[in-house]
Design an enzyme around this catalytic site. Sequence first.
Site, PDB file in Angstrom:
ATOM      1  N   TRP A 105       0.828  -1.218   0.000  1.00 22.71           N
ATOM      2  CA  TRP A 105       0.000   0.000   0.000  1.00 22.71           C
ATOM      3  C   TRP A 105       0.850   1.251   0.000  1.00 22.71           C
ATOM      4  O   TRP A 105       0.526   2.228  -0.692  1.00 22.71           O
ATOM      5  CB  TRP A 105      -0.999  -0.041   1.160  1.00 22.71           C
ATOM      6  N   ASP A 121      -1.928   6.319   6.371  1.00 21.72           N
ATOM      7  CA  ASP A 121      -2.982   5.476   5.798  1.00 21.72           C
ATOM      8  C   ASP A 121      -3.261   4.388   6.834  1.00 21.72           C
ATOM      9  O   ASP A 121      -2.611   3.356   6.848  1.00 21.72           O
ATOM     10  CB  ASP A 121      -2.520   4.869   4.479  1.00 21.72           C
ATOM     11  N   LYS A 165     -12.395  -2.475   7.158  1.00 14.97           N
ATOM     12  CA  LYS A 165     -11.679  -3.422   8.013  1.00 14.97           C
ATOM     13  C   LYS A 165     -12.326  -3.409   9.407  1.00 14.97           C
ATOM     14  O   LYS A 165     -12.918  -4.386   9.823  1.00 14.97           O
ATOM     15  CB  LYS A 165     -10.203  -3.038   8.135  1.00 14.97           C
TER      16      LYS A 165
END
Lengths: 360, 360
Positions: B102, B172, B196
């Site tokens: 990511w 993030d 999540k």
Amino acid sequence: MSRVYNFSAGPATLPVDVLEQAKAEMLDWQGTGMSVMEMSHRGKAFVSIAEDATARLRRLLNVPDNYSVLFLQGGAAGQFAGVPLNLMGSNPKADYIVTGNWGKKAIKEAAKYGQPNKAASSEDTTFTTIPGRNSWQLTDDAAFVHYTPNETIQGVEFQDTPDVGGVPLVADMSSNFLSRPVDVSKYGVIYAGAQKNAGPAGITMVIVRNDLMGKPQSGCPMILDYQQQADADSMLNTPACYAWYMCGLTFAWLENQGGLDAIEAINKRKAAKLYDFIDASDFYSNPVETSVRSRMNVPFLLADDNLNADFLAQAEAADLTTLKGHRSVGGMRASIYNAMPESGVDALIDFMQTFEKKNG
Amino acid sequence: MSRVYNFSAGPATLPVDVLEQAKAEMLDWQGTGMSVMEMSHRGKAFVSIAEDATARLRRLLNVPDNYSVLFLQGGAAGQFAGVPLNLMGSNPKADYIVTGNWGKKAIKEAAKYGQPNKAASSEDTTFTTIPGRNSWQLTDDAAFVHYTPNETIQGVEFQDTPDVGGVPLVADMSSNFLSRPVDVSKYGVIYAGAQKNAGPAGITMVIVRNDLMGKPQSGCPMILDYQQQADADSMLNTPACYAWYMCGLTFAWLENQGGLDAIEAINKRKAAKLYDFIDASDFYSNPVETSVRSRMNVPFLLADDNLNADFLAQAEAADLTTLKGHRSVGGMRASIYNAMPESGVDALIDFMQTFEKKNG
């Protein structure tokens, strides 16, 4: 549980059958032991949901093979940037036809990325008309022509697809998407937020002719890049899975109604009833030129603005909700999308009649 | 209806109580006679839902008053563009700490808008470590430092907030958001996709220090403009209403669990159980350096890759689903977010023991 008739302009009423199915499947989608909200978007179950929804939309609109169908996040407002970012990669010129608030917002956003030309506007009539095609001042070499087939706030709607020759036609179809048949082959790009006729807020459909993709401006965020999203089946990043699923249920409902020809006939009848009633009354009025009145959004004024609060309160008490007009127009607005049953329009007219008798 | 233990990395399992409430309210939210999906986002009912969710998130994270909390569309991937578009308005320099897939995607997207500097990377260890803070090659005058506190694919997690002096720290936080307490005041921007620990896919939280807003690059799409969205309470355009509502239910569930201190204790215990079992086994292994192992995502390998398919099939048959590892890492991955009950981790360990006995 008692349900109301909800005339919200969007998010808007959904078919009861669709909500019932979503409710039944909430904790366990078809024996998977999980909610659609809990599924990996890369897994077989969700991929089948996404593919089914996409196939249904293609069938409903008879989308030609040389078009991609994307399900993106960011709303139609996201596409106000997405369209110029994707289509102005090598040509900063575009024509915008402005027939209401949404067209105004679209051209304003496009000015960040190029030189959009306001080729026609009906602002001089406070957007109660649509400028005739022969009055449009189109640029010779525009990358595209953008218009808004239905303006949700003003309640004006194009009744036919305008002819712009060989220039790609781009439509923000958010508020009349799937309410009538459309010849997709006449368009370069059609985009629509789901929250009127297609599902809940949070997902936006983009139908784009394949040759228009793959040449974005360098600053195009990847989530708005049509080619990248098409290559990834709209899963370049995690999509709005549950909203996509709800769209699929709504498409299935629409197919069960008989598709776009059938829903158009119902929508015509619902709108005609309401406009006929308003036109026959001295108490209510609709300011929009008859030939361009929207089948989806019906703004109307009371003879006396001082009665607005009473009207809204009594309507609410009669389970007719969200009828307040947009602040820029005033008065009332009844949005009567696909999922508003004809009985809802009948109930509204009954209420309006009664209110007029008491106050007219 | 039977529910499975779903170890998906995201979208991920949600608390059953949350799904039950959503199910019960699907056709009629608290006597309004409509679904949350059908409400005007400008109406009293939805505004109360949005405000309640926002207040709960502020309480959970103890968000200081000089920070705005936004609920946006587009995912964390949208923020890969959103962060530089908002924070590189006058300074194109930024430092990126890359500790997994990511972080790699984030720096790649940032290069569209400025000159991001890869100040540290653990790619040389295939992202099984985190580079020590004293090895970071930070720029003197960067607009911000970006990092990924938890890398979902590799299963590596910062255990503390790195000190970057006075430069705004941007995180993030998608895959460990709300899994442990965080001192928000140490950050310039925290962003996290909901799917999540916070709710369903399709909504992204951005917590931004107010002085960092209002100076975006000229090409920033309005939907990604922090100041404009803050001024409009995240309703510059129609938000992802239903996803926002689901986040609110999830936040309420989390408060009922005792908040972030309480959930952290549970998460620590769940992760320790699983890692201890793996470390004690000669059959299973986890490649990540012990001190930076993720509490959320536990990748593990079998001694023999040829057994992977059997492992997955038998796990599935035992109602333990979505355990396949990411293709870039291989093997298995168990994501054990807040909503994965401890009994799910116990069941997984039991299954792994049995499988090892049969095949080890």
